[in-house]
Scaffold this active site. Structure first.
Site, PDB file in Angstrom:
ATOM      1  N   GLU A 244       0.822  -1.195   0.000  1.00 33.22           N
ATOM      2  CA  GLU A 244       0.000   0.000   0.000  1.00 33.22           C
ATOM      3  C   GLU A 244       0.863   1.255   0.000  1.00 33.22           C
ATOM      4  O   GLU A 244       0.592   2.208  -0.713  1.00 33.22           O
ATOM      5  CB  GLU A 244      -0.905  -0.012   1.235  1.00 33.22           C
ATOM      6  CG  GLU A 244      -1.791   1.210   1.349  1.00 33.22           C
ATOM      7  CD  GLU A 244      -2.773   1.127   2.506  1.00 33.22           C
ATOM      8  OE1 GLU A 244      -2.674   0.186   3.299  1.00 33.22           O
ATOM      9  OE2 GLU A 244      -3.627   2.010   2.592  1.00 33.22           O
ATOM     10  N   ASN A 360       1.050   9.909   8.837  1.00 34.75           N
ATOM     11  CA  ASN A 360       2.376  10.401   8.496  1.00 34.75           C
ATOM     12  C   ASN A 360       3.301  10.466   9.716  1.00 34.75           C
ATOM     13  O   ASN A 360       4.520  10.420   9.564  1.00 34.75           O
ATOM     14  CB  ASN A 360       2.261  11.751   7.791  1.00 34.75           C
ATOM     15  CG  ASN A 360       1.813  11.563   6.344  1.00 34.75           C
ATOM     16  OD1 ASN A 360       1.401  10.458   5.955  1.00 34.75           O
ATOM     17  ND2 ASN A 360       1.901  12.612   5.546  1.00 34.75           N
ATOM     18  N   GLU A 361       2.715  10.519  10.908  1.00 32.28           N
ATOM     19  CA  GLU A 361       3.565  10.454  12.102  1.00 32.28           C
ATOM     20  C   GLU A 361       4.203   9.068  12.207  1.00 32.28           C
ATOM     21  O   GLU A 361       5.395   8.934  12.485  1.00 32.28           O
ATOM     22  CB  GLU A 361       2.745  10.759  13.366  1.00 32.28           C
ATOM     23  CG  GLU A 361       2.401  12.236  13.537  1.00 32.28           C
ATOM     24  CD  GLU A 361       1.395  12.742  12.510  1.00 32.28           C
ATOM     25  OE1 GLU A 361       0.540  11.947  12.057  1.00 32.28           O
ATOM     26  OE2 GLU A 361       1.471  13.928  12.147  1.00 32.28           O
TER      27      GLU A 361
END
Lengths: 379, 410
Positions: A244, A360-361
């Site tokens: 993914e 995104n962290e």
């Protein structure tokens, strides 16, 4: 260093371009996050599939064309350059199918893939739970052994497309006594219309039911819908999220086409000087993403793998997509707030990019720890 | 499609890395900044032996080029090791003279290229777009005040020349000695896009890098190439290892005609590409040093590299560098103005962002000149702006799109 395509790839490009020119709807389809739009996008999947364009990278026996990574990239460039509709079957095609290729049985592939390729069965993912988001291994939904299969119970949420989809796949806890949270999980497929499933659509920021929560109450799943061995679900799912975040979720063609549209908008708006640098950055960014992907695809074609670098990829496109759409809205000025302008849906969709597919962290943690070798710490 | 470095290219990078790692470039940088070029010249000779100065030059002049991909490979390493000197300028001078020879003006190439390739001739280069007549080669030096590195960007930019009507239609003849005025026609602001516009106005300053160290100070003004007789006083740069000076007016004309402008545009693309590669190398070195530092520096009883705020800033730094890298190689394959400009903007910004990160995460010690980190920190900003500021490069990217915007792909 070679960026040229083979004659075969060029011929493939010409064939795809020709087909798309003849078939792409002249007017955009209604939003796929609406019932009518979902149906229209499903019909489009069938149209693609009829001429074997829906899953070009799959083997021919499942409806594909055996296209390698470079031909897939070519197809995607042509697809988005032609302004073709968004792909309602994206989750199944880019998440479940690679898992079935790597971990499924031939019987499962033969049963699941053809209807996925034609849009007859649209798949949703069932990963997150109210108390298990970034910390996915904390999930609580369980699958309990029963005669000939499993009984699923629990609460899944943020399930993209589940409001209108047919089937879903996800992780369930089959061994609550396992030593670690990510042990004792099993990867299962289930029917969203099965007895015991309640789907409650959730409106996203613009109000459209782009995702849903799933309440499961002793939903029966036969053994044949377990992927891989029971207890191996985490390992299998991580391979899925690797895909993914890797090369196949967001193709460069999508952003090259978006940058083209942005440049056209900028020119129509008199080449607004205040936006010039950001328009240029959109062009540069699309090119960078195309070339970064070309390098990754070249490594892949040479037998390499895509590992933690896929986190760089996901960070890049998700941030890029928002910035590009914000620039478009700025160019539109006061018109930008209209829900019926052509950038509106893309903008709303882009806002979710840094959240789904691993926030995104989490991606930055992966980059820092696995690519830079920094020590693990508290999240 | 195989968008990867070959084994040979990777080996070339490793060989340079090893050689420069053993060369104590930090000491050479500090000496260079103090005006002592001896250690820097020793590195220069080693680079010549490794073949770095032959990459832009064809075999006819003792080179192995043109090899832009290898140039990028080499200049990333030069940036990683903070090598001092007019690196991109010498590579670009090689490109300039080679292209000029290919266009029929081979006298300067025969004279200068073997020395450049061999390392004996360190060259620097200024490419100015033609200005009004009074700033031409015979004009007195502009007054010192205008030498400020951040002078008005429009100075020296292309504008129609008043004497355009008297232009010689045939400016191609190589005229060493009594040079006629450069042909005026090509001075139009929208000249051939692959030529003049490729030089992102470096000559607006008219400052040559390290002219005090160079053996050959090449000046292109419009359609004239000359060898300056000397240079003015050295002006301090924010990076002491970059020594700026204005070439003396006059000197020896080497060639004149449209070929000069074309070759200068080509050379400016090489300079921009090499500078961009150096920016990437500087950024990679800053990132590497900062990662090492935050692993060993402890506060609150734990390495600061375990803190998410620190990790995420470093992750973003890597992200920008790794997405600039393929733009460099893509630009090396085409040498198109827009592709070089895209690489220059991205690598320059990423290198500078790495400097900001490195400074912030080192804290006060990073702000000291005595820490070697400063040698890279100070380079990042000038490299970002030399041979094409990000703003200028972004404009060139948009200019290069043509009718089908984004028509990069197949």
């Amino acid at each position: 260093m070679d960026l040229t395509h083979t004659a075969d790839e060029d011929a493939f490009r010409a064939e795809a371009r020709e087909w798309l020119r003849a078939h792409v709807p002249a007017r955009p389809l209604p939003s796929l996050e609406t019932e009518v739009g979902f149906a229209a996008h499903r019909a489009w999947e069938a149209e693609l599939a009829a001429d074997r364009w829906s899953v070009v990278s799959w083997p021919e026996r499942y409806g594909g064309r055996d296209a390698g990574i470079f031909r897939w990239l070519v197809f995607e460039e042509e697809y988005y350059a032609a302004g073709a509709p968004g792909r309602v079957s994206q989750n199944g095609i880019s998440l479940l199918a690679p898992t079935l290729f790597d971990h499924g049985t031939e019987e499962q592939r033969a049963r699941v893939l053809p209807s996925m390729a034609s849009g007859e069965a649209v798949w949703a993912q069932a990963w997150s739970e109210p108390e298990a988001g970034s910390d996915l291994a904390a999930l609580r939904s369980r699958a309990v052994r029963t005669d000939g299969g499993w009984l699923l119970s629990g609460h899944k949420t943020w399930s993209s497309r589940a409001a209108f989809a047919d089937r879903a796949f996800g992780l369930f806890r089959t061994d609550p006594e396992a030593a670690k949270p990510h042990h004792g999980l099993t990867y299962l497929m289930f029917d969203l219309r099965a007895p015991g499933v309640t789907v409650r659509p959730i409106g996203r920021l613009d109000g459209r039911p782009a995702f849903a929560e799933l309440f499961l109450d002793e939903v029966f799943v036969p053994d044949e819908d377990v992927i891989g061995e029971p207890g191996q679900g985490w390992r299998i799912a991580m391979a899925t999220t690797g895909d993914e975040r890797g090369l196949t979720l967001r193709s460069p063609g999508r952003f090259l086409a978006a940058a083209d549209r942005l440049v056209r908008l900028w020119r129509e708006r008199g080449e607004e000087p205040g936006a010039r640098d950001r328009v240029a950055d959109a062009v540069i960014g699309a090119r960078a993403y195309q070339l970064f992907t070309a390098a990754g695809a070249s490594r892949f074609a040479a037998g390499g793998t895509i590992g933690a670098e896929s986190s760089l990829n996901k960070l890049f496109w998700s941030e890029y997509d928002i910035t590009l759409h914000e620039t478009a809205l700025d160019l539109l000025g006061p018109e930008g707030e209209r829900a019926d302008q052509e950038w509106a849906e893309g903008y709303v969709f882009s806002l979710a990019g840094p959240i789904y597919a691993g926030t995104n962290e989490i991606q930055r943690d992966i980059v820092a720890e696995r690519l830079l070798g920094l020590p693990k710490g508290r999240r | 499609m195989r968008f990867l470095l070959t084994d040979e290219q990777q080996a070339f990078a490793r060989a340079l890395d090893t050689m420069l790692g053993a060369a104590d470039t930090a000491a050479a940088v500090r000496a260079w900044g103090a005006g002592d070029h001896t250690p820097g010249r020793a590195v220069w000779t080693r680079l010549a032996e490794a073949g770095v100065w032959s990459l832009a030059v064809p075999e006819a002049y003792e080179g192995v080029g043109p090899l832009p991909v290898e140039t990028v490979v080499a200049f990333v390493e030069l940036g990683r090791h903070a090598v001092p000197g007019p690196l991109a300028e010498t590579a670009a001078a090689g490109a300039l003279l080679s292209r000029l020879a290919a266009l029929g003006h081979d006298t300067p190439a025969k004279r200068l290229l073997p020395g450049i390739v061999g390392g004996g001739t360190m060259a620097t280069l200024v490419v100015s777009e033609p200005g009004p007549p009074e700033t031409g080669s015979a004009a007195p030096r502009p007054e010192a005040g205008s030498a400020a590195p951040d002078g008005p960007p429009e100075a020296g930019s292309a504008r129609p020349r008043p004497e355009a009507a008297s232009a010689t239609p045939d400016g191609r003849a190589e005229t060493v000695g009594a040079a006629p005025r450069p042909e005026a026609g090509s001075a139009a602001p929208d000249g051939p896009p692959e030529a003049g516009s490729a030089a992102p106005r470096p000559g607006a300053l008219g400052m040559a890098l390290d002219a005090d160290a160079a053996d050959a100070v090449l000046v292109v003004q419009g359609e004239e190439l000359r060898l300056a007789a000397g240079h003015g006083p050295v002006v301090r740069s924010l990076d002491p290892a970059r020594r700026l000076a204005r070439p003396d007016a006059g000197g020896e004309p080497l060639a004149v005609g449209p070929a000069v402008a074309e070759a200068a545009g080509y050379a400016a693309r090489w300079a921009a590409l090499a500078t961009a590669a150096q920016s990437l190398g500087v950024g990679l070195a800053l990132l590497e040093r900062t990662v090492s530092y935050v692993k060993q520096r402890s506060q609150f009883g734990t390495p600061i590299g375990s803190f998410q705020a620190v990790k995420h800033r470093l992750a973003d730094t890597l992200l920008a560098l790794e997405f600039a890298r393929p733009l460099l190689y893509g630009a090396a394959l085409t040498l198109r103005t827009a592709d070089v400009a895209a690489a220059k903007a991205a690598a320059g910004e990423a290198g500078y962002a790495a400097a900001r990160t490195a400074l912030q995460l080192h804290g006060a010690v990073g702000y000291t000149e005595e820490l070697d980190l400063s040698l890279w920190l100070r380079k990042a900003r000038p490299l970002r702006d030399a041979w094409g500021t990000p703003a200028r490069c972004r404009a060139l990217v948009l200019d290069g799109l043509g009718d089908r915007p984004g028509g990069f792909g197949g």
